[in-house]
Design an enzyme around this catalytic site. Structure first.
Site, PDB file in Angstrom:
ATOM      1  CG  ASP A 168      -9.098   0.077   5.078  1.00  0.00           C
ATOM      2  OD1 ASP A 168      -9.442  -0.047   4.034  1.00  0.00           O
ATOM      3  OD2 ASP A 168      -8.582  -0.371   6.162  1.00  0.00           O
ATOM      4  CD  GLN A 197      -3.239  -4.522   6.831  1.00  0.00           C
ATOM      5  OE1 GLN A 197      -3.096  -3.632   6.061  1.00  0.00           O
ATOM      6  NE2 GLN A 197      -4.129  -5.074   6.669  1.00  0.00           N
ATOM      7  CE  LYS A 207      -3.297  -1.793   2.347  1.00  0.00           C
ATOM      8  NZ  LYS A 207      -4.389  -2.789   3.598  1.00  0.00           N
TER       9      LYS A 207
END
Ligand code: NDP
Length: 291
Positions: free
Chosen positions: A120, A97, A53
């Site tokens: 997200d 994460q 990412k």
């Protein structure tokens, strides 16, 4: 039947190309889209995902920073860090994460991210807005699936979509997106999970099967009808005991699906690259709120 490979690599490249002008507009106003990634612990796959990412952000000239924390980090400490990131204008997007160590409650953490920085799309406010069909940060993987279908002009209207998996990250949001009354969606969607008896009864009826269960080679050619579209989200690291090496397998058995499906997303190179591209796009969207 020839099975067309739906390449997430190709689609993600087109996303990056289209995003350039948006980055330029932001740069003209001295806004550099920034992402903060929090990584707790030393889970191998999570480290690789985070590296991929942040590498993409760097390649595009965007700002990203990874905050690496020990796996013993307390929930209180993590909440304090999140509060600082919420208040810091440098970061337009914040990503924690997953999975988190078991002493930390996922839901409490996700709820403490400013919804306007929740790139997200996991915050309950954003998931609720998605369910209501309102503009929101759409979770990256489901958004990426829809973008692949659009790119290859695969309209879901009047189609029967069967999703296997109901997580808040993939299965649930893609079941919502595919059934929304909007262009390329408008499908009749069935969602299967571990409480579903005889899943192949459903997949055999599907025009489109979306696999997000994390079970290597779960779906075989015999489980689909001729000409079905198969979207394989699964990423399973499987060890070859003879060579002692790992390889990535999807949730479908590619060898038997090929020749029976009309289209298939490969693993790797299918939905994986799209998830990162949509994270970039969501971060740009977050930065554009400053315009
Ligand atoms: P979760 O483990 O959170 O959810 C899995 C879902 O599948 C659950 O709803 C579970 O049911 C269901 N399930 C699991 N096993 C079975 C089974 N044997 N039969 C029926 N249903 C089953 O996983 P995620 O949604 O986070 O991820 C799914 C897969 O997608 C993983 O392989 C993951 O690595 C991959 N992934 C890939 C991404 C990408 O970028 N390509 C991004 C995110 C995930 P129940 O709810 O009853 O437990």
């Amino acid at each position: 039947m020839d099975t067309k490979i739906l390449s997430g690599k190709v689609v993600s490249e087109s996303v990056y190309k289209n995003i350039k002008s948006r980055i330029d507009i932001l740069a003209a106003k001295s806004i550099n889209p920034g992402l903060a990634v929090i990584l707790v612990g030393d889970d191998g796959p999570s480290q690789v995902y985070v590296q991929n990412k942040t590498k993409t952000f760097t390649n595009l000239g965007l700002y990203s920073e990874t905050i690496k924390l020990k796996k013993e980090t307390s929930q209180k400490k993590l909440l304090e860090i999140l509060q600082k990131l919420n208040d810091d204008n440098k970061y337009h997007g914040i990503l924690v994460q997953l999975p988190l160590p078991s002493h930390i409650d996922n839901e409490t953490i996700i709820k403490s991210i400013n919804p306007k920085k929740d790139v997200d799309g996991f915050h309950p406010l954003n998931l609720g807005a998605l369910a209501a069909g309102k503009p929101t940060f759409t979770p990256c993987t489901p958004k990426g699936i829809m973008r692949v279908l659009e790119y290859y002009n695969l309209d879901l209207s009047n189609k029967h979509v069967v999703v296997v998996g109901r997580s808040n990250i993939v299965g649930r949001p893609i079941s919502i997106l595919t059934s929304l009354k909007r262009e390329y969606s408008n499908a009749t969607t069935t969602i299967c999970h571990s409480g579903t008896n005889n899943i192949s009864y459903y997949t055999k009826q599907a025009d489109v099967v979306i696999l997000a269960l994390g079970y290597p080679q779960f779906l075989k050619g015999k489980d689909i009808k001729l000409g079905a579209i198969v979207i394989d989200v699964g990423i399973n690291r499987v060890k070859n005991t003879e060579t002692n090496t790992y390889k990535l397998l999807g949730d479908c058995e590619e060898s038997s699906i090929k020749g029976k499906a009309s289209s298939l997303t490969p693993v790797p190179g299918g939905i994986g690259p799209m998830t990162i591209a949509m994270l970039v796009e969501n971060t740009i969207e977050a930065a554009e709120m400053e315009l």
